[in-house]
Write a protein that holds these residues in place. Structure first.
Motif, PDB file in Angstrom:
ATOM      1  N   TYR A 297      34.388  45.977  15.593  1.00 36.92           N
ATOM      2  CA  TYR A 297      33.132  45.494  15.030  1.00 36.92           C
ATOM      3  C   TYR A 297      33.276  44.063  14.521  1.00 36.92           C
ATOM      4  O   TYR A 297      32.359  43.244  14.660  1.00 36.92           O
ATOM      5  CB  TYR A 297      32.675  46.412  13.899  1.00 36.92           C
ATOM      6  N   LYS A 301      30.719  41.203  15.964  1.00 35.12           N
ATOM      7  CA  LYS A 301      29.778  40.447  15.129  1.00 35.12           C
ATOM      8  C   LYS A 301      29.707  38.982  15.530  1.00 35.12           C
ATOM      9  O   LYS A 301      28.670  38.345  15.374  1.00 35.12           O
ATOM     10  CB  LYS A 301      30.179  40.568  13.655  1.00 35.12           C
ATOM     11  N   GLU A 302      30.803  38.432  16.041  1.00 34.11           N
ATOM     12  CA  GLU A 302      30.813  37.030  16.443  1.00 34.11           C
ATOM     13  C   GLU A 302      29.860  36.759  17.603  1.00 34.11           C
ATOM     14  O   GLU A 302      29.440  35.629  17.815  1.00 34.11           O
ATOM     15  CB  GLU A 302      32.233  36.616  16.839  1.00 34.11           C
ATOM     16  N   SER A 306      25.552  44.432  17.175  1.00 33.86           N
ATOM     17  CA  SER A 306      25.557  45.398  16.072  1.00 33.86           C
ATOM     18  C   SER A 306      26.008  46.766  16.591  1.00 33.86           C
ATOM     19  O   SER A 306      25.900  47.057  17.778  1.00 33.86           O
ATOM     20  CB  SER A 306      24.159  45.507  15.458  1.00 33.86           C
TER      21      SER A 306
END
Length: 428
Positions: A297, A301-302, A306
């Motif tokens: 995760y 996120k980068e 989601s």
């Protein structure tokens, strides 16, 4: 052995070689249907038509059996393999053209060597079959880049000398030995020898490929184990710091509230709420599951991806942590790669995981917008550049699922890729 028995043996081996060539060619590009009367009957027809063709051929030239054989080859492709539309007909034309070119080349060679037509029939039959074996073998390697690259070049070059050497031996035998049926015996041996060599080569290439996959799998396990240990250590430090900080902030809020500093209280409430929401996304209680999902995760996120989680698993599972790490890690790697390339679809990966009937069931769903590719077995292939270095993720997942008597189900429809993995629990 009588002359008639020797002739019958020669015809039988020639028919077997013809079937071997046809099967190897269609298996290289098409997916076979499940065994049934409708899928087996075309092969019986092919065998019968070949027997008639061989009998007519040695009795005198006739065009009809050749046309019938050609038609039956197409019937085999249509009724014994999954339909592919026009691709089947293009492959059929390619197969017939190549065989025709080989026949023409051999006829020209025999004419140059001044070998009579009647005398050259068994020699031409065997030479044609051997060259078609070499052709279909090379063709069978074209869709399998990994399998082709697993064999050393020297071994691949040595294999090409086998059919050439066989034809040379046949020519020498034909010129040097007057016995017709002794030559037939040599031809039978060379046909069987070439079929065995090409089968052994195929098994060797798969053996080398498995060895390479085992090495990659072992490296994956080692990396996952290291990653899990690091994540566990970081999570322990994180939870300890989180616990201490929340207690400190709670005490600070109490002291400030006594001075009626409402603004400070509101700010501290925001910090506490925000901090509660900033924790790692997975908190199932199973350290392995949480470590892998949280690590992936952080990378997702980068790319603006989601995670939507529905995870209900116990703290301890009867599944080796490194195996569980490979399954979840590879599945998420593939999903992240697909989602980050999406331009219009929602960048969300949905992960459902739970225990049912002594088995862990994981369902991972993600959108995709790239074109999916399948190999001749219907399995999905990597779409990455230099795909010979990729594509081990799903294969590793399948291997682990097999070790746990589980299953891997892949469904790709309506722009969504759904991976379902079932791992049955076992005792350690």
């Amino acid at each position: 052995m009588s002359e008639s028995m020797r002739y019958l043996l020669f015809v039988s081996i020639a028919i077997f070689a013809y079937m071997w060539i046809t099967k190897r060619f269609w298996d290289s590009f098409l997916v076979r249907k499940k065994a049934s009367f409708a899928s087996i009957l075309p092969w019986i027809l092919l065998c019968a038509s070949q027997f008639v063709s061989q009998s007519v051929q040695y009795g005198g030239f006739s065009l009809s059996p050749t046309l019938i054989n050609t038609l039956v080859i197409l019937i085999v492709a249509i009724f014994s393999y999954e339909p592919t539309g026009l691709e089947t007909y293009f492959l059929f034309a390619f197969f017939c053209i190549m065989w025709g070119l080989i026949e023409i080349t051999l006829a020209s060679l025999f004419s140059f060597l001044k070998i009579g037509y009647q005398s050259s029939k068994p020699l031409g039959t065997v030479a044609s079959l051997i060259l078609m074996m070499a052709f279909t073998h090379v063709v069978s390697l074209l869709p399998n880049k990994k399998e082709r690259a697993s064999i050393p070049n020297r071994l691949a070059f040595a294999l090409l000398l086998v059919p050439v050497g066989s034809i040379y031996i046949m020519l020498v035998q034909f010129y040097m030995v007057d016995s017709y049926f002794l030559s037939i015996s040599v031809f039978i041996f060379l046909l069987l020898f070439n079929m065995i060599i090409f089968d052994v080569y195929t098994k060797l290439s798969r053996y080398f490929l498995r060895e390479k996959e085992n090495a990659v799998h072992a490296e994956q396990l080692f990396m996952v184990s290291q990653n899990m240990e690091e994540q566990k250590k970081l999570m322990e430090e994180f939870y300890e710091e989180k616990h201490d900080l929340i207690n400190e902030l709670t005490a600070l809020r109490g002291s400030i509230s006594q001075d009626s500093n409402e603004e400070a209280v509101r700010n501290l409430d925001k910090i506490l709420d925000c901090y509660h929401g900033m924790g790692n996304i997975s908190s199932s209680g199973n350290s392995t599951v949480d470590a892998i999902i949280n690590a992936k995760y952080a990378a997702a996120k980068e790319y603006g991806i989601s995670f939507h989680l529905q995870i209900c698993v116990p703290e301890e599972l009867a599944i080796a942590p490194r195996d569980l790490g490979v399954v979840i890690g590879n599945a998420l790697d593939n999903a992240i790669t697909a989602v980050r390339e999406c331009a219009s679809a929602e960048k969300t990966i949905r992960i459902s995981m739970g225990v049912k009937k002594n088995a862990l069931i994981m369902v991972m769903k993600n959108p995709y917008e790239h074109t999916l590719r399948r190999n001749r077995s219907g399995e999905f292939m990597s779409t990455k550049l230099e795909n010979d270095r990729h594509g081990y993720g799903i294969r590793s997942i399948r291997r682990i699922a097999k070790a746990y008597n589980g299953d891997v189900i892949i469904d790709a429809n309506n722009g969504f890729f759904v991976l379902t993995v079932v791992l049955n629990f076992r005792e350690f």
